[in-house]
Design a protein around this motif. Structure first.
Motif, mmCIF file in Angstrom:
data_model
loop_
_atom_site.group_PDB
_atom_site.id
_atom_site.type_symbol
_atom_site.label_atom_id
_atom_site.label_comp_id
_atom_site.label_asym_id
_atom_site.label_seq_id
_atom_site.Cartn_x
_atom_site.Cartn_y
_atom_site.Cartn_z
ATOM 1 N N ASP A 103 0.849 -1.193 0.000
ATOM 2 C CA ASP A 103 0.000 0.000 0.000
ATOM 3 C C ASP A 103 0.886 1.245 0.000
ATOM 4 O OD1 ASP A 103 -1.761 2.064 0.493
ATOM 5 O OD2 ASP A 103 -2.898 0.975 2.009
ATOM 6 N N ASN A 104 0.875 1.999 -1.107
ATOM 7 C CA ASN A 104 1.741 3.182 -1.198
ATOM 8 C C ASN A 104 1.151 4.409 -0.513
ATOM 9 O OD1 ASN A 104 -0.257 3.773 -3.067
ATOM 10 N ND2 ASN A 104 1.085 3.615 -4.846
ATOM 11 N N THR A 105 -0.001 4.258 0.153
ATOM 12 C CA THR A 105 -0.543 5.350 0.966
ATOM 13 C C THR A 105 -0.351 5.084 2.456
ATOM 14 O OG1 THR A 105 -2.805 4.506 1.305
ATOM 15 C CG2 THR A 105 -2.332 5.601 -0.799
ATOM 16 N N ASN A 106 0.218 3.938 2.789
ATOM 17 C CA ASN A 106 0.398 3.529 4.181
ATOM 18 C C ASN A 106 1.873 3.214 4.419
ATOM 19 O OD1 ASN A 106 0.340 2.436 6.727
ATOM 20 N ND2 ASN A 106 -0.997 0.713 6.212
ATOM 21 N N LEU A 107 2.513 3.970 5.302
ATOM 22 C CA LEU A 107 3.942 3.797 5.546
ATOM 23 C C LEU A 107 4.257 2.630 6.471
ATOM 24 C CD1 LEU A 107 5.053 7.529 5.993
ATOM 25 C CD2 LEU A 107 5.194 6.106 3.943
ATOM 26 N N ASP A 108 3.247 2.083 7.141
ATOM 27 C CA ASP A 108 3.488 0.980 8.077
ATOM 28 C C ASP A 108 3.672 -0.324 7.308
ATOM 29 O OD1 ASP A 108 3.323 2.636 10.268
ATOM 30 O OD2 ASP A 108 1.161 2.330 10.514
ATOM 31 N N LYS A 109 4.860 -0.890 7.428
ATOM 32 C CA LYS A 109 5.206 -2.118 6.707
ATOM 33 C C LYS A 109 5.848 -3.117 7.670
ATOM 34 C CE LYS A 109 4.490 -0.324 2.438
ATOM 35 N NZ LYS A 109 3.983 1.003 2.794
ATOM 36 N N VAL A 110 5.822 -4.380 7.270
ATOM 37 C CA VAL A 110 6.536 -5.423 7.991
ATOM 38 C C VAL A 110 7.348 -6.208 6.965
ATOM 39 C CG1 VAL A 110 4.648 -7.108 7.834
ATOM 40 C CG2 VAL A 110 6.335 -7.295 9.671
ATOM 41 N N TYR A 111 8.552 -6.608 7.368
ATOM 42 C CA TYR A 111 9.460 -7.296 6.447
ATOM 43 C C TYR A 111 9.767 -8.686 7.003
ATOM 44 C CZ TYR A 111 10.018 -2.471 4.947
ATOM 45 O OH TYR A 111 9.775 -1.191 4.524
ATOM 46 N N THR A 112 9.620 -9.700 6.160
ATOM 47 C CA THR A 112 9.844 -11.070 6.601
ATOM 48 C C THR A 112 11.286 -11.489 6.334
ATOM 49 O OG1 THR A 112 9.210 -12.041 4.477
ATOM 50 C CG2 THR A 112 7.443 -11.604 6.060
ATOM 51 N N ALA A 113 11.691 -12.579 6.981
ATOM 52 C CA ALA A 113 13.068 -13.065 6.845
ATOM 53 C C ALA A 113 13.379 -13.508 5.422
ATOM 54 C CB ALA A 113 13.308 -14.211 7.822
ATOM 55 N N ASP A 114 12.347 -13.918 4.678
ATOM 56 C CA ASP A 114 12.586 -14.375 3.304
ATOM 57 C C ASP A 114 12.446 -13.250 2.280
ATOM 58 O OD1 ASP A 114 9.888 -14.006 3.457
ATOM 59 O OD2 ASP A 114 9.320 -16.040 2.868
ATOM 60 N N GLY A 115 12.397 -11.983 2.748
ATOM 61 C CA GLY A 115 12.450 -10.848 1.839
ATOM 62 C C GLY A 115 11.112 -10.312 1.370
ATOM 63 N N ARG A 116 10.009 -10.805 1.904
ATOM 64 C CA ARG A 116 8.699 -10.295 1.499
ATOM 65 C C ARG A 116 8.308 -9.078 2.346
ATOM 66 N NH1 ARG A 116 4.782 -15.262 1.923
ATOM 67 N NH2 ARG A 116 6.058 -15.598 3.802
ATOM 68 N N THR A 117 7.444 -8.237 1.774
ATOM 69 C CA THR A 117 6.984 -7.027 2.456
ATOM 70 C C THR A 117 5.461 -6.996 2.470
ATOM 71 O OG1 THR A 117 8.926 -5.834 1.625
ATOM 72 C CG2 THR A 117 7.136 -4.510 2.533
ATOM 73 N N PHE A 118 4.891 -6.636 3.618
ATOM 74 C CA PHE A 118 3.442 -6.532 3.748
ATOM 75 C C PHE A 118 3.089 -5.198 4.391
ATOM 76 C CE2 PHE A 118 4.480 -11.054 4.053
ATOM 77 C CZ PHE A 118 3.693 -11.576 3.036
ATOM 78 N N SER A 119 1.943 -4.657 4.019
ATOM 79 C CA SER A 119 1.421 -3.465 4.677
ATOM 80 C C SER A 119 0.723 -3.873 5.970
ATOM 81 C CB SER A 119 0.443 -2.732 3.758
ATOM 82 O OG SER A 119 1.117 -2.243 2.611
ATOM 83 N N VAL A 120 0.734 -2.956 6.939
ATOM 84 C CA VAL A 120 0.159 -3.231 8.253
ATOM 85 C C VAL A 120 -0.896 -2.176 8.565
ATOM 86 C CG1 VAL A 120 0.624 -3.562 10.705
ATOM 87 C CG2 VAL A 120 2.374 -4.156 9.018
ATOM 88 N N LEU A 121 -2.048 -2.622 9.043
ATOM 89 C CA LEU A 121 -3.120 -1.705 9.424
ATOM 90 C C LEU A 121 -3.647 -2.092 10.798
ATOM 91 C CD1 LEU A 121 -5.170 0.568 8.640
ATOM 92 C CD2 LEU A 121 -6.663 -1.262 7.820
ATOM 93 N N VAL A 122 -3.746 -1.106 11.681
ATOM 94 C CA VAL A 122 -4.328 -1.322 13.007
ATOM 95 C C VAL A 122 -5.668 -0.609 13.056
ATOM 96 C CG1 VAL A 122 -4.077 -0.953 15.483
ATOM 97 C CG2 VAL A 122 -2.070 -1.552 14.098
ATOM 98 N N VAL A 123 -6.731 -1.368 13.299
ATOM 99 C CA VAL A 123 -8.077 -0.802 13.431
ATOM 100 C C VAL A 123 -8.380 -0.653 14.918
ATOM 101 C CG1 VAL A 123 -10.527 -1.113 12.939
ATOM 102 C CG2 VAL A 123 -8.811 -1.896 11.285
ATOM 103 N N PRO A 124 -8.594 0.566 15.398
ATOM 104 C CA PRO A 124 -8.821 0.766 16.844
ATOM 105 C C PRO A 124 -10.144 0.181 17.312
ATOM 106 C CG PRO A 124 -9.126 2.825 15.623
ATOM 107 C CD PRO A 124 -8.615 1.822 14.636
#
Length: 234
Positions: free
Chosen positions: A213-234
């Motif tokens: 998601d290029n509108t969301n700066l929160d990311k997580v990076y896995t050991a095998d090189g993959r990237t995912f966007s992260v969203l927290v819903v309050p």
């Protein structure tokens, strides 16, 4: 028809200018930047309407609500040189939607319907024989993935036009074919999804190609090189 709505509002809506002791930090900062009432103040998040402190009651009604609801102005005060709280102006804050291009409205000042005397952008409706005020804003507006209320999240992606994008994440067990994004403007893709409170990982998919998601700066990076966007819903 519209005139009858105006007069029915006058008799059915009770409003008053009340003291506001709390507002979000960003809004409070914007209000403190206003030295005197004037033209509507437009930002990416808000449109702030102001009125002279001499009025007892001011309300605002919008065309997209068919002028059926009058929203009350509040009082903004600040301490004077003697450290005594002094009434400065009246205001109403409209939290804007990102698709807003213009906003038509009228005011009710001490019981009298009128156009906004502080807004120079007015127009005359020949059919209604009335003056209306208008806010127009051509600036780009911040658009990002975020909750839009207590139930729904609006997912956003910005890219090239005519892409076939899908939304996938922990909420779909990573099935990449359930939710297709809708292109609402050239290069702007959206999808609204009900999500309960929690932390979610997700990506967009063009075929099997993952796109963060290029509108969301929160990311997580896995050991095998993959990237995912992260969203927290309050």
């Amino acid at each position: 028809m519209l005139i009858s709505i105006f007069f029915s509002c006058l008799t059915s809506v009770i409003y008053s200018a009340e003291e506001v002791n709390y507002q979000p930090f960003e809004l409070d900062k914007l209000l403190h930047e206003i030295s005197e009432p004037g033209e509507p103040k437009i930002t990416d998040e808000y449109i702030i309407f102001t009125a002279d402190k001499k009025y007892a009651n001011v309300g605002i009604a919008f065309s997209h609500e068919n002028y059926k609801k009058v929203h009350s102005f509040s009082v903004f005060s600040r301490n004077n040189e003697d450290n005594i709280k002094s009434r400065q102006f009246l205001f109403y804050c409209y939290k804007r939607e990102h698709k807003l291009t213009e906003l038509n409205y009228r005011l009710v000042i001490d019981g009298i319907w009128t156009s906004d005397p502080l807004n120079s952008n007015t127009y005359y409706d020949d059919n209604m024989n009335l003056y209306f005020s208008k806010v127009e804003d051509a600036r780009s507006i911040i658009v990002r993935t975020a909750p839009i209320n207590s139930e729904y999240v609006r997912f956003i992606y910005k890219g090239q036009s005519n892409l076939k994008l899908y939304l996938s994440g922990t909420f779909t067990s990573w099935d990449p074919w359930i939710y297709q994004m809708k292109e609402t403007q050239p290069g702007l893709y959206e999808f609204e999804l009900p999500l309960p409170s929690g932390k979610y990982y997700y990506n967009y998919y063009e075929g099997l190609k993952p796109l963060t998601d290029n509108t969301n700066l929160d990311k997580v990076y896995t050991a095998d090189g993959r990237t995912f966007s992260v969203l927290v819903v309050p």
